[in-house]
Design an enzyme around this catalytic site. Structure first.
Site, PDB file in Angstrom:
ATOM      1  N   GLU A  86      12.040   8.715  -3.643  1.00  0.00           N
ATOM      2  CA  GLU A  86      11.791   7.614  -2.871  1.00  0.00           C
ATOM      3  C   GLU A  86      11.387   8.013  -1.496  1.00  0.00           C
ATOM      4  O   GLU A  86      12.144   8.901  -0.890  1.00  0.00           O
ATOM      5  CB  GLU A  86      12.912   6.549  -2.727  1.00  0.00           C
ATOM      6  N   LYS A  90       7.936  -1.794  -3.941  1.00  0.00           N
ATOM      7  CA  LYS A  90       9.513  -2.088  -4.185  1.00  0.00           C
ATOM      8  C   LYS A  90       9.608  -3.642  -4.037  1.00  0.00           C
ATOM      9  O   LYS A  90       9.403  -4.170  -3.091  1.00  0.00           O
ATOM     10  CB  LYS A  90      10.298  -1.265  -3.407  1.00  0.00           C
ATOM     11  N   CYS A 141      14.606   2.717  -6.626  1.00  0.00           N
ATOM     12  CA  CYS A 141      15.790   2.704  -6.303  1.00  0.00           C
ATOM     13  C   CYS A 141      16.651   1.310  -6.543  1.00  0.00           C
ATOM     14  O   CYS A 141      16.974   1.053  -7.586  1.00  0.00           O
ATOM     15  CB  CYS A 141      15.875   3.040  -4.766  1.00  0.00           C
TER      16      CYS A 141
END
Length: 251
Positions: free
Chosen positions: A29, A98, A132
């Site tokens: 990330e 995200k 994540c």
């Protein structure tokens, strides 16, 4: 398909890709800039086809290796925590923003993405993207499985003391949703955060095929679609679902 994880710095990525002997290399990330960098994430953000993308495209073309990497994406006035998938010919195959933002680190600087399931075909394998904290939501991983994702890539920045996510939750996600999961973590330190490494490649059976330690490392494993189909035939979680009982989950 041979998939490798580069658990190391952006500067070391080209050498890792060249040494990987892999079809696909997955990096962490926000690897291009660092993750816990505050306002610098806006200063360093680039459009989807910006300089970092050009460098990654050139690296993919030079090595013939597909790449997935995290970066801060600028789109007009908005900045997203994003991951891009580049094919072995240097073409962009997918870009994901995200959707589940983690604490003030994400929410102070990024807009949440609005497209849950982003995926692309790579060598006959359906490759999906999350980032994540996203993987900690079983609904999102299950949505990928139901959409046909075979291989879920998870660039991440998991810090201590949350090793449980890498060690226990990620294998559980692979097993319960019957897909391969590649979890690519950082292993450096930013301000008060120490990233714990422990990147892994997990089979749909829940078996950890490769696991990194807490330092820079290159790990790899084979992703076999025939093995995936065999696992789905043996472990029938997807076929045995009863969606009529779960309608409350959308509330």
């Amino acid at each position: 398909m041979k998939v490798a994880v580069h658990q190391g710095s952006y500067a070391e990525l080209p050498a890792a890709v060249a040494a990987s002997d892999a079809d696909l290399v997955v990096a962490a990330e926000m690897i291009t800039t660092g993750y816990h960098i505050g306002a610098r994430s806006h200063e360093l953000a680039e459009p989807v086809d910006g300089p970092a993308a050009a460098r990654m495209s050139a690296l993919a073309t030079e090595t013939g290796v597909a790449l997935a990497y995290g970066y801060p994406e600028r789109d007009g006035a908005h900045v997203y925590n994003s991951v891009q998938l580049i094919g072995p010919d240097g073409r962009r195959l997918a870009n994901y923003r995200k959707t589940h933002l983690f604490g003030d680190i994400d929410r102070s600087w990024f807009e949440p993405g609005t497209e849950a399931v982003v995926r692309a075909d790579l060598g006959g394998v359906s490759v999906g993207l999350v980032i994540c904290y996203d993987v900690e939501f079983p609904e999102l991983v299950r949505a990928h499985a139901l959409a046909g994702t075979d291989l879920l890539l998870v660039p991440t920045a998991l810090m201590s003391p949350y090793e449980l996510v890498a060690d226990t939750l990620v294998p559980a996600r692979a097993y319960e949703s019957q897909l391969y999961v590649v979890y690519a973590n950082r292993c450096d330190t930013e301000q008060e955060l120490t990233y714990c490494g422990r990147s892994c490649v997990v089979a749909p059976t829940g078996e950890v095929l490769a696991r990194a330690g807490d330092g820079p490392e290159l790990i790899s494993a084979d992703v076999d679609r025939a093995a995936l189909l065999a696992s789905r035939a043996e472990n029938t979680h997807l076929a045995d679902r009863r969606p009529e009982l779960y309608r409350g989950l959308s509330a």
